[in-house]
Scaffold this motif. Structure first.
Motif, PDB file in Angstrom:
ATOM      1  N   MET A  48       0.815  -1.207   0.000  1.00  0.00           N
ATOM      2  CA  MET A  48       0.000   0.000   0.000  1.00  0.00           C
ATOM      3  C   MET A  48       0.853   1.264   0.000  1.00  0.00           C
ATOM      4  N   GLN A  49       2.111   1.169  -0.410  1.00  0.00           N
ATOM      5  CA  GLN A  49       2.980   2.341  -0.407  1.00  0.00           C
ATOM      6  C   GLN A  49       2.466   3.442  -1.320  1.00  0.00           C
ATOM      7  N   LYS A  50       1.792   3.065  -2.400  1.00  0.00           N
ATOM      8  CA  LYS A  50       1.260   4.066  -3.328  1.00  0.00           C
ATOM      9  C   LYS A  50      -0.163   4.466  -2.983  1.00  0.00           C
ATOM     10  N   GLY A  51      -0.692   3.929  -1.901  1.00  0.00           N
ATOM     11  CA  GLY A  51      -2.045   4.274  -1.502  1.00  0.00           C
ATOM     12  C   GLY A  51      -3.098   3.504  -2.279  1.00  0.00           C
ATOM     13  N   ILE A  52      -4.323   3.970  -2.179  1.00  0.00           N
ATOM     14  CA  ILE A  52      -5.451   3.260  -2.779  1.00  0.00           C
ATOM     15  C   ILE A  52      -6.453   4.251  -3.350  1.00  0.00           C
ATOM     16  N   TRP A  53      -7.063   3.871  -4.459  1.00  0.00           N
ATOM     17  CA  TRP A  53      -8.121   4.675  -5.075  1.00  0.00           C
ATOM     18  C   TRP A  53      -9.471   4.092  -4.679  1.00  0.00           C
ATOM     19  N   VAL A  54     -10.349   4.928  -4.173  1.00  0.00           N
ATOM     20  CA  VAL A  54     -11.681   4.483  -3.763  1.00  0.00           C
ATOM     21  C   VAL A  54     -12.709   5.101  -4.703  1.00  0.00           C
ATOM     22  N   ILE A  55     -13.524   4.245  -5.307  1.00  0.00           N
ATOM     23  CA  ILE A  55     -14.524   4.678  -6.287  1.00  0.00           C
ATOM     24  C   ILE A  55     -15.909   4.630  -5.664  1.00  0.00           C
ATOM     25  N   GLY A  56     -16.677   5.682  -5.901  1.00  0.00           N
ATOM     26  CA  GLY A  56     -18.025   5.788  -5.351  1.00  0.00           C
ATOM     27  C   GLY A  56     -19.031   4.902  -6.065  1.00  0.00           C
ATOM     28  N   ASP A  57     -20.292   5.067  -5.728  1.00  0.00           N
ATOM     29  CA  ASP A  57     -21.382   4.204  -6.201  1.00  0.00           C
ATOM     30  C   ASP A  57     -21.479   4.218  -7.731  1.00  0.00           C
ATOM     31  N   VAL A  58     -21.355   3.042  -8.340  1.00  0.00           N
ATOM     32  CA  VAL A  58     -21.362   2.926  -9.800  1.00  0.00           C
ATOM     33  C   VAL A  58     -22.787   2.806 -10.339  1.00  0.00           C
ATOM     34  N   HIS A  59     -23.638   2.061  -9.652  1.00  0.00           N
ATOM     35  CA  HIS A  59     -25.051   1.877 -10.033  1.00  0.00           C
ATOM     36  C   HIS A  59     -25.221   1.495 -11.503  1.00  0.00           C
ATOM     37  N   GLY A  60     -24.433   0.514 -11.948  1.00  0.00           N
ATOM     38  CA  GLY A  60     -24.638  -0.022 -13.291  1.00  0.00           C
ATOM     39  C   GLY A  60     -24.116   0.835 -14.422  1.00  0.00           C
ATOM     40  N   GLU A  61     -23.379   1.897 -14.120  1.00  0.00           N
ATOM     41  CA  GLU A  61     -22.858   2.794 -15.163  1.00  0.00           C
ATOM     42  C   GLU A  61     -21.507   2.270 -15.657  1.00  0.00           C
ATOM     43  N   TYR A  62     -21.567   1.232 -16.458  1.00  0.00           N
ATOM     44  CA  TYR A  62     -20.367   0.532 -16.923  1.00  0.00           C
ATOM     45  C   TYR A  62     -19.452   1.432 -17.747  1.00  0.00           C
ATOM     46  N   ASP A  63     -20.007   2.172 -18.688  1.00  0.00           N
ATOM     47  CA  ASP A  63     -19.183   3.007 -19.555  1.00  0.00           C
ATOM     48  C   ASP A  63     -18.440   4.072 -18.746  1.00  0.00           C
ATOM     49  N   LYS A  64     -19.113   4.643 -17.764  1.00  0.00           N
ATOM     50  CA  LYS A  64     -18.451   5.641 -16.917  1.00  0.00           C
ATOM     51  C   LYS A  64     -17.351   4.986 -16.083  1.00  0.00           C
ATOM     52  N   LEU A  65     -17.582   3.760 -15.652  1.00  0.00           N
ATOM     53  CA  LEU A  65     -16.569   3.057 -14.878  1.00  0.00           C
ATOM     54  C   LEU A  65     -15.331   2.800 -15.731  1.00  0.00           C
ATOM     55  N   ILE A  66     -15.526   2.352 -16.959  1.00  0.00           N
ATOM     56  CA  ILE A  66     -14.397   2.111 -17.856  1.00  0.00           C
ATOM     57  C   ILE A  66     -13.619   3.404 -18.084  1.00  0.00           C
ATOM     58  N   LEU A  67     -14.335   4.505 -18.290  1.00  0.00           N
ATOM     59  CA  LEU A  67     -13.683   5.792 -18.505  1.00  0.00           C
ATOM     60  C   LEU A  67     -12.891   6.215 -17.273  1.00  0.00           C
ATOM     61  N   LEU A  68     -13.486   6.067 -16.107  1.00  0.00           N
ATOM     62  CA  LEU A  68     -12.799   6.464 -14.885  1.00  0.00           C
ATOM     63  C   LEU A  68     -11.556   5.619 -14.645  1.00  0.00           C
ATOM     64  N   LEU A  69     -11.679   4.309 -14.831  1.00  0.00           N
ATOM     65  CA  LEU A  69     -10.526   3.429 -14.627  1.00  0.00           C
ATOM     66  C   LEU A  69      -9.393   3.779 -15.581  1.00  0.00           C
ATOM     67  N   SER A  70      -9.725   4.237 -16.781  1.00  0.00           N
ATOM     68  CA  SER A  70      -8.689   4.607 -17.760  1.00  0.00           C
ATOM     69  C   SER A  70      -7.917   5.841 -17.315  1.00  0.00           C
ATOM     70  N   LYS A  71      -8.487   6.612 -16.410  1.00  0.00           N
ATOM     71  CA  LYS A  71      -7.826   7.827 -15.917  1.00  0.00           C
ATOM     72  C   LYS A  71      -6.944   7.562 -14.701  1.00  0.00           C
ATOM     73  N   LEU A  72      -7.080   6.379 -14.119  1.00  0.00           N
ATOM     74  CA  LEU A  72      -6.278   6.036 -12.946  1.00  0.00           C
ATOM     75  C   LEU A  72      -4.944   5.441 -13.369  1.00  0.00           C
ATOM     76  N   PRO A  73      -3.950   5.454 -12.490  1.00  0.00           N
ATOM     77  CA  PRO A  73      -2.675   4.794 -12.817  1.00  0.00           C
ATOM     78  C   PRO A  73      -2.899   3.321 -13.142  1.00  0.00           C
TER      79      PRO A  73
END
Length: 220
Positions: free
Chosen positions: A1-26
């Motif tokens: 956990m030296q680089k920490g952790i990313w916590v994502i809020g409620d997705v509620h079935g929004e798959y495309d938004k999840l894919i987009l958000l994950l693409s912005k993370l390291p």
């Protein structure tokens, strides 16, 4: 956990938004979800499959609990359907009953909270809703009676927060459940549900992630 952790809020079935958000993370990001992966959005089954197959961390949300309980009685099923369950059920059409049942079993394994120690920082506790007011320690086993608070408590009034207990707890709590226009961040907690599924609300409609311990926020 030296680089920490990313916590994502409620997705509620929004798959495309999840894919987009994950693409912005390291690319090597450690990721944890605050629950409510399902309901209301169109692609709940795809969201859950992605999280299981990717090995991401997740805590139990009240919508996962509703899906678990939907088999227990007609009333429970109708309540789930009324709260976005019909859309979730439709999303399993391309996956079949076996995947639906497997996802319910997966939801049954999700904890009420996850506890992370990061050197040089106060420990992080991820939960679906605010947990400070009933926090004991990382070893404490919460009962189903506690679920009303941990999974359903809407933190929409200032008096619901307990600043004195927050200071004593010695944890930083990141949670979702209550949609907010932008991430709310204090010295002891962060609210990260920015209402991904509510596209018709001009102030909501984004999916957000917050990094601990830097508290950097990335949204769709």
């Amino acid at each position: 956990m030296q680089k920490g952790i990313w916590v994502i809020g409620d997705v509620h079935g929004e798959y495309d938004k999840l894919i987009l958000l994950l693409s912005k993370l390291p690319k090597d990001a450690v990721v944890c979800f605050t629950g409510d992966l399902i309901d209301r959005g169109e692609d709940s089954a795809k969201v859950v499959e992605l999280i299981i197959n990717s090995g991401y961390f997740c805590v139990l949300g009240n919508h996962e609990l509703m899906m678990i309980k939907s088999d227990e009685s007609k009333q429970d099923k109708e309540y789930w359907f009324h709260n976005g369950g019909l859309e979730t059920l439709s999303s399993y059409a391309e996956f079949g009953d076996e995947v639906f049942k497997a996802h319910i079993e997966y939801f049954k394994t999700l904890p009420y909270f996850l506890y992370y120690e990061i050197e040089g920082h106060i420990p992080l506790v991820v939960s679906h809703s605010y947990i400070h007011h009933i926090w004991v320690n990382q070893e404490h086993i919460y009962s189903e009676d506690d679920a009303e608070d941990i999974l359903w408590r809407h933190m929409n009034k200032s008096e619901y927060f307990d600043e004195e207990k927050e200071a004593k707890n010695g944890i930083f709590n990141i949670f979702g459940h209550m949609p907010v226009y932008d991430a709310v961040i204090t010295n002891t907690y962060a609210m990260i549900d920015t209402g991904a599924v509510y596209e018709n609300n001009k102030y909501l409609g984004t999916l957000s992630a917050i990094h601990y311990p830097s508290l950097k926020v990335i949204s769709t």
